[in-house]
Scaffold this active site. Structure first.
Site, mmCIF file in Angstrom:
data_model
loop_
_atom_site.group_PDB
_atom_site.id
_atom_site.type_symbol
_atom_site.label_atom_id
_atom_site.label_comp_id
_atom_site.label_asym_id
_atom_site.label_seq_id
_atom_site.Cartn_x
_atom_site.Cartn_y
_atom_site.Cartn_z
ATOM 1 N N GLU A 59 0.840 -1.203 0.000
ATOM 2 C CA GLU A 59 0.000 0.000 0.000
ATOM 3 C C GLU A 59 0.866 1.240 0.000
ATOM 4 O O GLU A 59 1.977 1.227 0.508
ATOM 5 C CB GLU A 59 -0.819 0.062 1.297
ATOM 6 N N CYS A 64 3.129 8.535 1.324
ATOM 7 C CA CYS A 64 3.524 7.632 2.399
ATOM 8 C C CYS A 64 3.842 6.291 1.754
ATOM 9 O O CYS A 64 2.950 5.644 1.200
ATOM 10 C CB CYS A 64 2.347 7.527 3.379
ATOM 11 N N CYS A 104 5.434 -6.826 7.989
ATOM 12 C CA CYS A 104 6.409 -6.272 8.927
ATOM 13 C C CYS A 104 6.670 -7.301 10.017
ATOM 14 O O CYS A 104 5.772 -8.047 10.407
ATOM 15 C CB CYS A 104 5.856 -4.986 9.550
ATOM 16 N N CYS A 121 4.164 -4.667 16.459
ATOM 17 C CA CYS A 121 3.467 -3.652 17.272
ATOM 18 C C CYS A 121 1.974 -4.018 17.325
ATOM 19 O O CYS A 121 1.366 -4.339 16.301
ATOM 20 C CB CYS A 121 3.677 -2.257 16.689
ATOM 21 N N CYS A 143 -0.949 -2.316 15.076
ATOM 22 C CA CYS A 143 -0.648 -2.077 13.667
ATOM 23 C C CYS A 143 -1.084 -3.252 12.802
ATOM 24 O O CYS A 143 -0.734 -4.403 13.084
ATOM 25 C CB CYS A 143 0.851 -1.827 13.501
ATOM 26 N N CYS A 162 -1.735 1.902 8.460
ATOM 27 C CA CYS A 162 -0.840 0.968 7.768
ATOM 28 C C CYS A 162 -1.430 -0.421 7.626
ATOM 29 O O CYS A 162 -1.806 -1.032 8.612
ATOM 30 C CB CYS A 162 0.430 0.752 8.585
HETATM 31 N N1 SAH Z 1 7.778 0.869 11.201
HETATM 32 C C1 SAH Z 1 7.845 2.301 11.230
HETATM 33 C C2 SAH Z 1 7.086 2.977 10.110
HETATM 34 C C3 SAH Z 1 5.721 2.463 9.747
HETATM 35 S S1 SAH Z 1 4.384 2.854 10.799
HETATM 36 C C4 SAH Z 1 7.426 2.835 12.588
HETATM 37 O O1 SAH Z 1 7.041 2.035 13.431
HETATM 38 O O2 SAH Z 1 7.537 4.022 12.832
HETATM 39 C C5 SAH Z 1 4.193 4.595 10.747
HETATM 40 C C6 SAH Z 1 3.541 5.142 11.991
HETATM 41 O O3 SAH Z 1 2.160 4.757 12.057
HETATM 42 C C7 SAH Z 1 4.193 4.652 13.266
HETATM 43 O O4 SAH Z 1 4.299 5.702 14.207
HETATM 44 C C8 SAH Z 1 3.196 3.619 13.739
HETATM 45 O O5 SAH Z 1 3.344 3.358 15.098
HETATM 46 C C9 SAH Z 1 1.892 4.255 13.362
HETATM 47 N N2 SAH Z 1 0.737 3.366 13.318
HETATM 48 C C10 SAH Z 1 0.677 2.068 12.972
HETATM 49 N N3 SAH Z 1 -0.570 1.591 13.084
HETATM 50 C C11 SAH Z 1 -1.324 2.618 13.506
HETATM 51 C C12 SAH Z 1 -2.710 2.758 13.821
HETATM 52 N N4 SAH Z 1 -3.551 1.741 13.742
HETATM 53 N N5 SAH Z 1 -3.122 3.994 14.230
HETATM 54 C C13 SAH Z 1 -2.260 5.025 14.323
HETATM 55 N N6 SAH Z 1 -0.960 4.948 14.050
HETATM 56 C C14 SAH Z 1 -0.494 3.755 13.651
#
Ligand code: SAH
Length: 348
Positions: free
Chosen positions: A97, A110, A117, A121, A124, A338
């Site tokens: 995406e 973006c 990944c 987390c 995510c 994401c």
């Molecule tokens: N792996 C990297 C970049 C990808 S995620 C990172 O962790 O920073 C980009 C941002 O979106 C990160 O801050 C991540 O924590 C956040 N993110 C992921 N899922 C999310 C969600 N459901 N709601 C809000 N932010 C989210």
């Protein structure tokens, strides 16, 4: 039926490799320059549209090569007309995406750096099925060129905040940044490129040594080690104190203020105690905090805090002198978080 042969994308070729390619077709070197101009300075999607090349070369190239090797599967546009989510398919059948955002100052893309990944987390969507593979650098810049072509625009800012952890795919991410900021390539200012990481500390030191002018964004999400280890598992390998030291070092090495991302989850990390502990970690540092009300995903029961909690959290940081912004809520109606669109497509 015979499987259709996948043609190699010309975006995978650097300038020297393009010269070698045209020479292999018995063509003079300047043809490589012409092809390069079409690839990076004009918006076309077919080799046949390279109108100043001889027909013979167009025919030779078209046999095994194509401009793009990533295809657009679906585009969702938000109701406000300011964001577009692209679902793309790689040459080997993976879904990725990217999200286009329209701002007053121009277009931001973006981009994804991996298929899926490995970081785990908990909030995510990208990480639920783990990592399928790294993206190559040319697959990252191809996302920019594909959207430029599709929308007839010129994207001027890039955030590596799509699916994947760019510092886990370190070499390709670095190649991506160095290449797209080259004047002969996309010529994007490094100051208009942001790399977002969940905090792979050793790689932050490596990146600092490169002395790039990009913005580093770090996904903190909790000021408490036990809680951060639960929601951002990489924290078990490098706790918050180590991460903060790496951030200080990054600023010292590059002079670039780091962005701290903090996704607010209702009833989890949005309390006054969290805000106060965050202030203790960050007070006086050359950083900037970006608050992101969590984007709910189907697989977890996290929700964003009510508006007044977000405002109160922001106020506490600002009162302590910490520069804080709240991310504009973009793309909720287009599964903006994401990996969400990719997941819903895979489930169908
Ligand atoms: N792996 C990297 C970049 C990808 S995620 C990172 O962790 O920073 C980009 C941002 O979106 C990160 O801050 C991540 O924590 C956040 N993110 C992921 N899922 C999310 C969600 N459901 N709601 C809000 N932010 C989210």
């Amino acid at each position: 039926m015979l499987a259709q042969k996948v043609k190699a994308s010309l975006y995978a070729y650097d300038y020297d490799a393009l010269i070698a390619l045209v020479k292999s077709f018995n063509q003079p070197k300047f043809r490589a320059k012409q092809i390069w101009d079409f690839l990076y300075h004009k918006r076309i999607s077919n080799i046949a549209d390279m109108y100043n090349l001889p027909n013979k070369l167009i025919a030779d190239l078209s046999g095994d090569y194509a401009i793009f090797d990533i295809a657009i599967v679906k585009v969702l546009s938000s109701a406000d007309g300011n964001s577009w989510k692209y679902l793309l398919e790689t040459h080997d059948g993976h879904l990725i995406e990217c999200v286009l955002l329209k701002y007053a100052h121009g277009y931001t893309l973006c981009v994804s750096s991996q298929v899926g990944c490995a970081m785990g987390c908990t909030f995510c969507a990208s990480t639920i099925d783990g990592l399928a593979r790294h993206l190559k650098a040319y697959e990252m810049w191809q996302q920019i060129l594909l959207v430029n072509y599709d929308q007839n625009i010129r994207i001027s800012r890039v955030v590596m905040m799509g699916s994947g952890e760019p510092l886990h795919n370190y070499a390709a991410s670095l190649q991506f940044i160095k290449t797209i900021s080259d004047a002969d390539h996309l010529g994007l200012s490094q100051r208009h490129i942001t790399l977002s990481t969940c905090g792979i500390v050793d790689r932050i030191y490596d990146l600092a040594a490169e002395k790039l002018q990009i913005t580093l964004a770090v996904s903190l999400h909790s000021p408490f080690d036990a809680e951060r280890s639960e929601i951002v598992p990489i924290n078990r390998q490098a706790p918050i104190a180590d991460l903060l030291r790496a951030i200080d070092h990054y600023f010292a090495a590059t002079g670039r203020r780091v962005t701290i991302e903090y996704a607010l989850i209702k009833g989890k990390n949005d309390s006054a105690a969290h805000a106060n502990a965050l202030v203790e970690h960050l007070r006086g540092k050359p950083i900037h905090v970006n608050l992101i009300p969590i984007n709910p995903i189907a697989e977890r029961n996290y929700s964003p805090p009510d508006k007044q909690y977000v405002t109160a959290f922001k106020k506490r940081l600002e009162t302590a002198g910490i520069h804080t912004t709240q991310r504009r809520e973009l793309g909720d109606d287009i599964q903006g978080a994401c990996g969400q669109l990719r997941r819903s497509q895979k489930k169908q």
